[in-house]
Every structure is written in structure tokens, then in C-alpha cells.
Scaffold this motif. Structure first.
Motif, PDB file in Angstrom:
ATOM      1  N   ILE A   1       0.831  -1.218   0.000  1.00  0.00           N
ATOM      2  CA  ILE A   1       0.000   0.000   0.000  1.00  0.00           C
ATOM      3  C   ILE A   1       0.858   1.258   0.000  1.00  0.00           C
ATOM      4  CG2 ILE A   1      -1.750   1.304   1.250  1.00  0.00           C
ATOM      5  CD1 ILE A   1      -2.745  -1.396   2.384  1.00  0.00           C
ATOM      6  N   ILE A   2       1.753   1.357   0.993  1.00  0.00           N
ATOM      7  CA  ILE A   2       2.545   2.584   1.114  1.00  0.00           C
ATOM      8  C   ILE A   2       3.534   2.709  -0.034  1.00  0.00           C
ATOM      9  CG2 ILE A   2       4.155   3.869   2.578  1.00  0.00           C
ATOM     10  CD1 ILE A   2       2.912   2.529   4.997  1.00  0.00           C
ATOM     11  N   SER A   3       4.285   1.633  -0.312  1.00  0.00           N
ATOM     12  CA  SER A   3       5.292   1.709  -1.375  1.00  0.00           C
ATOM     13  C   SER A   3       4.667   1.962  -2.743  1.00  0.00           C
ATOM     14  CB  SER A   3       6.115   0.416  -1.424  1.00  0.00           C
ATOM     15  OG  SER A   3       6.963   0.334  -0.306  1.00  0.00           O
ATOM     16  N   THR A   4       3.547   1.327  -3.021  1.00  0.00           N
ATOM     17  CA  THR A   4       2.882   1.554  -4.306  1.00  0.00           C
ATOM     18  C   THR A   4       2.506   3.017  -4.475  1.00  0.00           C
ATOM     19  OG1 THR A   4       2.003  -0.709  -4.414  1.00  0.00           O
ATOM     20  CG2 THR A   4       0.880   0.960  -5.727  1.00  0.00           C
ATOM     21  N   PHE A   5       1.926   3.593  -3.428  1.00  0.00           N
ATOM     22  CA  PHE A   5       1.508   4.995  -3.507  1.00  0.00           C
ATOM     23  C   PHE A   5       2.720   5.916  -3.631  1.00  0.00           C
ATOM     24  CE2 PHE A   5       0.063   9.011  -1.485  1.00  0.00           C
ATOM     25  CZ  PHE A   5      -0.938   9.332  -2.388  1.00  0.00           C
ATOM     26  N   VAL A   6       3.763   5.639  -2.837  1.00  0.00           N
ATOM     27  CA  VAL A   6       4.971   6.474  -2.897  1.00  0.00           C
ATOM     28  C   VAL A   6       5.636   6.361  -4.257  1.00  0.00           C
ATOM     29  CG1 VAL A   6       7.301   6.775  -1.967  1.00  0.00           C
ATOM     30  CG2 VAL A   6       5.383   6.446  -0.414  1.00  0.00           C
ATOM     31  N   MET A   7       5.657   5.156  -4.842  1.00  0.00           N
ATOM     32  CA  MET A   7       6.277   4.985  -6.153  1.00  0.00           C
ATOM     33  C   MET A   7       5.523   5.746  -7.234  1.00  0.00           C
ATOM     34  SD  MET A   7       7.565   1.045  -6.250  1.00  0.00           S
ATOM     35  CE  MET A   7       9.079   0.566  -5.401  1.00  0.00           C
ATOM     36  N   ILE A   8       4.216   5.782  -7.143  1.00  0.00           N
ATOM     37  CA  ILE A   8       3.428   6.552  -8.114  1.00  0.00           C
ATOM     38  C   ILE A   8       3.776   8.035  -8.014  1.00  0.00           C
ATOM     39  CG2 ILE A   8       1.084   7.365  -8.612  1.00  0.00           C
ATOM     40  CD1 ILE A   8       0.080   4.567  -8.146  1.00  0.00           C
ATOM     41  N   LEU A   9       4.036   8.499  -6.795  1.00  0.00           N
ATOM     42  CA  LEU A   9       4.401   9.904  -6.607  1.00  0.00           C
ATOM     43  C   LEU A   9       5.870  10.163  -6.928  1.00  0.00           C
ATOM     44  CD1 LEU A   9       2.589  10.734  -3.232  1.00  0.00           C
ATOM     45  CD2 LEU A   9       1.781  11.148  -5.555  1.00  0.00           C
ATOM     46  N   THR A  10       6.684   9.095  -7.006  1.00  0.00           N
ATOM     47  CA  THR A  10       8.132   9.262  -7.173  1.00  0.00           C
ATOM     48  C   THR A  10       8.594   9.130  -8.616  1.00  0.00           C
ATOM     49  OG1 THR A  10       8.524   8.419  -4.938  1.00  0.00           O
ATOM     50  CG2 THR A  10      10.400   8.412  -6.465  1.00  0.00           C
ATOM     51  N   PHE A  11       8.162   8.074  -9.296  1.00  0.00           N
ATOM     52  CA  PHE A  11       8.667   7.799 -10.635  1.00  0.00           C
ATOM     53  C   PHE A  11       7.749   8.390 -11.696  1.00  0.00           C
ATOM     54  CE2 PHE A  11      10.246   4.290  -7.946  1.00  0.00           C
ATOM     55  CZ  PHE A  11      11.592   4.590  -8.033  1.00  0.00           C
ATOM     56  N   GLY A  12       8.320   8.609 -12.887  1.00  0.00           N
ATOM     57  CA  GLY A  12       7.559   9.212 -13.976  1.00  0.00           C
ATOM     58  C   GLY A  12       7.064   8.179 -14.968  1.00  0.00           C
ATOM     59  N   ALA A  13       6.708   8.658 -16.136  1.00  0.00           N
ATOM     60  CA  ALA A  13       6.212   7.768 -17.192  1.00  0.00           C
ATOM     61  C   ALA A  13       7.362   6.943 -17.762  1.00  0.00           C
ATOM     62  CB  ALA A  13       5.552   8.592 -18.292  1.00  0.00           C
ATOM     63  N   SER A  14       7.025   5.814 -18.369  1.00  0.00           N
ATOM     64  CA  SER A  14       8.043   4.987 -19.015  1.00  0.00           C
ATOM     65  C   SER A  14       8.438   5.623 -20.340  1.00  0.00           C
ATOM     66  CB  SER A  14       7.498   3.573 -19.247  1.00  0.00           C
ATOM     67  OG  SER A  14       6.385   3.617 -20.127  1.00  0.00           O
ATOM     68  N   ALA A  15       9.391   5.008 -21.030  1.00  0.00           N
ATOM     69  CA  ALA A  15       9.861   5.556 -22.310  1.00  0.00           C
ATOM     70  C   ALA A  15       8.736   5.628 -23.345  1.00  0.00           C
ATOM     71  CB  ALA A  15      11.014   4.700 -22.845  1.00  0.00           C
TER      72      ALA A  15
ATOM     73  N   GLY B   1       5.673   6.324 -22.602  1.00  0.00           N
ATOM     74  CA  GLY B   1       4.580   7.103 -22.034  1.00  0.00           C
ATOM     75  C   GLY B   1       3.849   6.283 -20.985  1.00  0.00           C
ATOM     76  N   TYR B   2       2.610   6.649 -20.711  1.00  0.00           N
ATOM     77  CA  TYR B   2       1.822   5.916 -19.723  1.00  0.00           C
ATOM     78  C   TYR B   2       1.156   4.711 -20.380  1.00  0.00           C
ATOM     79  CZ  TYR B   2       2.560   9.789 -16.538  1.00  0.00           C
ATOM     80  OH  TYR B   2       3.138  10.733 -15.724  1.00  0.00           O
ATOM     81  N   THR B   3       1.531   3.530 -19.902  1.00  0.00           N
ATOM     82  CA  THR B   3       1.031   2.281 -20.504  1.00  0.00           C
ATOM     83  C   THR B   3       0.319   1.393 -19.488  1.00  0.00           C
ATOM     84  OG1 THR B   3       3.130   1.145 -20.077  1.00  0.00           O
ATOM     85  CG2 THR B   3       2.909   2.314 -22.186  1.00  0.00           C
ATOM     86  N   GLY B   4       0.345   1.773 -18.212  1.00  0.00           N
ATOM     87  CA  GLY B   4      -0.251   0.933 -17.180  1.00  0.00           C
ATOM     88  C   GLY B   4       0.708  -0.085 -16.609  1.00  0.00           C
ATOM     89  N   LYS B   5       1.994   0.009 -16.968  1.00  0.00           N
ATOM     90  CA  LYS B   5       2.984  -0.919 -16.438  1.00  0.00           C
ATOM     91  C   LYS B   5       3.316  -0.583 -14.983  1.00  0.00           C
ATOM     92  CE  LYS B   5       5.322  -1.741 -20.878  1.00  0.00           C
ATOM     93  NZ  LYS B   5       6.603  -1.603 -21.615  1.00  0.00           N
ATOM     94  N   ALA B   6       3.986  -1.512 -14.333  1.00  0.00           N
ATOM     95  CA  ALA B   6       4.423  -1.289 -12.956  1.00  0.00           C
ATOM     96  C   ALA B   6       5.453  -0.163 -12.899  1.00  0.00           C
ATOM     97  CB  ALA B   6       5.015  -2.572 -12.381  1.00  0.00           C
ATOM     98  N   TYR B   7       5.447   0.540 -11.788  1.00  0.00           N
ATOM     99  CA  TYR B   7       6.445   1.570 -11.455  1.00  0.00           C
ATOM    100  C   TYR B   7       6.355   2.826 -12.322  1.00  0.00           C
ATOM    101  CZ  TYR B   7       8.344  -2.586  -9.204  1.00  0.00           C
ATOM    102  OH  TYR B   7       8.492  -3.731  -8.461  1.00  0.00           O
ATOM    103  N   GLU B   8       5.230   3.051 -12.966  1.00  0.00           N
ATOM    104  CA  GLU B   8       5.020   4.348 -13.599  1.00  0.00           C
ATOM    105  C   GLU B   8       4.405   5.294 -12.575  1.00  0.00           C
ATOM    106  OE1 GLU B   8       4.287   2.811 -18.214  1.00  0.00           O
ATOM    107  OE2 GLU B   8       2.619   3.647 -17.032  1.00  0.00           O
TER     108      GLU B   8
END
Length: 379
Positions: free
Chosen positions: A239-253, A255-262
Motif C-alpha cells: 500500500i505505502i510503497s505503491t503509492f509512494v512509487m506513483i508519486l516518485t517515478f515518472g512515465a516509461s519511455a 509514455g503511460y502504458t499501465g505498467k508497474a512503477y510508472e
């Protein structure tokens, strides 16, 4: 309906309204940038990836470290460590020598281990009241220490992890002594009041059976404790890491595709505005790294979940690991444990002072780790 009931109902409705505004405001903002389907897919994919790639890895460490901790306890190593550390307790922490047992046990397990000790009259009888209260800060500073160090060492940064341990010790001293001072400021009578207790001889680690059974039981019982700890960190990581990662990392090369860690890279953007502060205090050259100590406030297990992604992105170095270890150990989810710990000791009214003291202690731990690392690299 009487006035009291009406007032309570109104308060609850206002609370519900504020929650809905914040909830839809936050996720509405994220989905506006990422797109709703992409946001939902990223949340699910990130959680799944963290569960498989990080949680199970951490659980493997907790099982092994739990077995090791039980073996150390069974064969007297914990008692030996306590004896060695006893002389340091008074000059460093202004605590009686038996407090060393609390540091060792929380280091081998997690923060709650200090509660069972503090509530044991045979242990607490050696403390004055203000010292017993400060055990909350003292014990929290070492929670999951062994797991954190093994995890960092497994990533190839053993030396930096031990520098981080030194930083955590410095932070724990500041946090514990500051908590004592704040407590005595409001309750000066606690300086002389002792905690009633029993007989020290009852504090013991009994061993039964032959050597083979002792080893087997220790490994299995310790491993089971590790499983419980590994399961306990799952909600925090997912829960916490997923939310923090969404706020931390940007789009993939792509763009936004729904992959993990975007994500929307909001934290690095905000941290970048004052990155000179983090670079001066902690030596962070990438604003994304600030996500680790922020996450550690809630759960250090969740913060560890960020490390593999940072490493894959090439953001890690020895300094970052030293600071992560120091702040991760010292803070180790204290926002979610201090209230419960002080409540169990019947001093809930001092929670704000404990949180303030430990916040300062954790920051000091990170700063100390950074400058110790710099000092070591000068030679």
C-alpha cells in the motif's frame, strides 16, 4: 435525538465529506495525468511486482534472521552482548545497563519487542519513570536492524550498511535523551520516581533438551517468527510503497502504458525545489531518493521495497545506502508504532513529544551517516 448525538453525527458527516474531497482530489489528480485505466493498471501491476520481487525476498531474510536471532538467544550470545553493552547505557543514553537487552532484542526482531520488556516488572524495576518512557524512542531506533543490514548487504553495500548502523546509534542517542528532557520538563517528579518491580533473577532465557533439539527448536521457532514478521510487512509494502512509487517515478519511455512503477514524479519535483537542502544534509544527488526516509516513517519494510527500483534506475551509491540504513533503522515505522507503544505503557499524553524527539533523532541519524561516509572516503 439529543444535542450531543446531533453534534457527533454532524462531526462524522463533515469528516466523511472531507475524506471524500481529499480521496477523489488526490486520485483525480493522478488519473488526470496518467489516465484512469493506466493509473488502475499501474497500481495493480506495481503491487503485484512488489509482492513477488520484494516482499518474498524480504520474507526470506526475516525467516533466516529470525532463526539466527533465536539461535543467538538460545546459546547465550544475546546475554553476552547485553553484558558487553551494559557499560555504555548510562553514559550514552542515561539508561540503566539492562536497557542493552532491549536494544539487542529489537535489533534482532522489531519495535514491539521493547513493549514486552518494558511491561515486565522484573525489567522495568531498574528504571526511573522518565527513563522507562524514553524506552519507546530507544527501542524503536533499532527495530528490524538486522533485516535492514542484511538486505542492504545483499545488494552489495555491506560497508555502507554498517556506517548506517553507526548513524542510527547517534540518532538513537539524540532521540532518547531529548525525550527524557521533554518528559522531565512536564513531569519533573519522574526524575526520582522508580518503577516498582520484582526480582532480576526472573529475567532469564531458559534452555531445555539436548543440543540437537535446542538447535532444531531455535531454528524452527525463530523461522516462524520471521514468517510472522514477513507477513506483517506486506500491507505496508504493497500500500505505502505503491503509492509512494506513483508519486516518485515518472512515465516509461513509451509514455503511460499501465505498467508497474510508472507515476507522476511529484515528489522529485517538490524535492527538487529544495534539493540543495537534501544534498547538504544527506548527500542525495537525486531528489527521488527522499522517498525512502518518507516511506520509512510509516514502515521500514515498505521503504526497503523502493531500493531495488532505485538500484535498477542507477540512483544508488554507498552514501545513499548508509543514509537509508541509518534513517530506516532509526525511524523504522515509528509513526505507526509510537502511539501504541506509549499507550501500552499508559503514557499516551506524551506521544507528541516522543514523535518530535524521534523525528529529530532520525534526521540526525541520516546526517551523521552521510558525514561518516564522507569521512571514510577521505582515507
Amino acid at each position: 435525538m439529543n444535542f450531543k448525538s446531533l453534534k457527533f453525527l454532524t462531526k462524522r458527516r463533515i469528516e466523511a465529506g472531507i475524506f471524500l474531497i481529499i480521496f477523489f482530489g488526490v486520485f483525480g489528480y493522478i488519473s488526470k495525468i496518467m489516465g484512469l485505466p493506466n493509473m488502475l493498471n499501474t497500481i495493480m501491476q506495481t503491487s503485484y511486482s512488489l509482492l513477488i520481487e520484494t516482499v518474498l525476498y524480504i520474507m526470506g531474510i526475516t525467516v533466516l534472521s529470525g532463526a539466527l536471532g533465536k539461535l543467538l538467544t538460545e546459546f547465550g550470545v544475546v546475554r553476552l552482548l547485553e553484558t558487553i553493552l551494559k557499560p555504555l547505557m548510562k553514559p550514552l543514553y542515561n539508561l540503566p545497563g539492562v536497557a542493552a537487552l532491549g536494544a539487542v532484542l529489537t535489533f534482532l526482531s522489531d519495535n514491539p519487542a521493547i513493549i514486552s520488556l518494558a511491561k515486565d516488572n522484573n525489567f522495568s524495576k531498574y528504571f526511573k519513570k522518565y527513563q522507562l518512557i524514553s524506552l519507546t524512542n530507544f527501542g524503536t531506533a533499532f527495530g528490524m536492524g538486522l533485516v535492514v543490514i542484511i538486505f542492504m548487504a545483499g545488494k552489495g553495500y555491506a560497508g555502507a550498511a554498517f556506517i548506517g548502523l553507526a548513524g542510527a546509534v547517534i540518532g538513537s542517542i539524540i532521540s532518547t535523551r531529548l525525550m527524557q528532557r521533554l518528559t522531565l520538563k512536564d513531569f519533573p517528579e519522574f526524575k526520582t520516581e522508580l518503577v516498582e518491580g520484582g526480582d532480576e533473577q526472573k529475567i532469564s532465557f531458559k534452555s531445555e533438551g539436548n543440543l540437537f533439539l535446542r538447535v532444531l527448536n531455535s531454528i524452527l521457532d525463530g523461522g516462524k517468527t520471521g514468517v510472522d514478521l514477513g507477513l506483517a510487512i506486506i500491507p505496508g509494502v504493497l500500500i505505502i510503497s505503491t503509492f509512494v512509487m506513483i508519486l516518485t517515478f515518472g512515465a516509461s519511455a513509451e509514455g503511460y502504458t499501465g505498467k508497474a512503477y510508472e507515476g507522476i514524479a511529484l515528489l522529485p519535483y517538490l524535492a527538487g525545489k529544495i534539493n540543495f537542502v537534501f544534498e547538504w544534509l544527506f548527500g542525495f544527488t537525486n531528489p527521488e531518493l527522499i522517498a525512502f526516509p518518507i516511506t520509512a516513517l510509516g514502515a521500514v519494510g515498505a521503504a526497503l521495497g523502493l531500493v531495488p527500483k532505485f538500484q535498477a534506475a542507477g540512483l544508488l551509491d554507498g552514501n545513499a545506502i548508509a543514509v537509508f540504513t541509518a534513517m530506516g533503522m532509526c525511524w523504522s515505522g515509528f509513526l505507526s508504532t509510537h502511539t501504541a507503544m506509549l499507550d501500552s505503557l499508559k503514557f499516551r499524553n506524551l506521544t507528541s513529544k516522543a514523535l518530535l524527539s524521534h523525528t529529530i533523532g532520525g534526521l540526525a541519524a541520516g546526517v551523521a551517516a552521510h558525514y561518516i561516509f564522507v569521512l571514510f572516503n577521505m582515507f
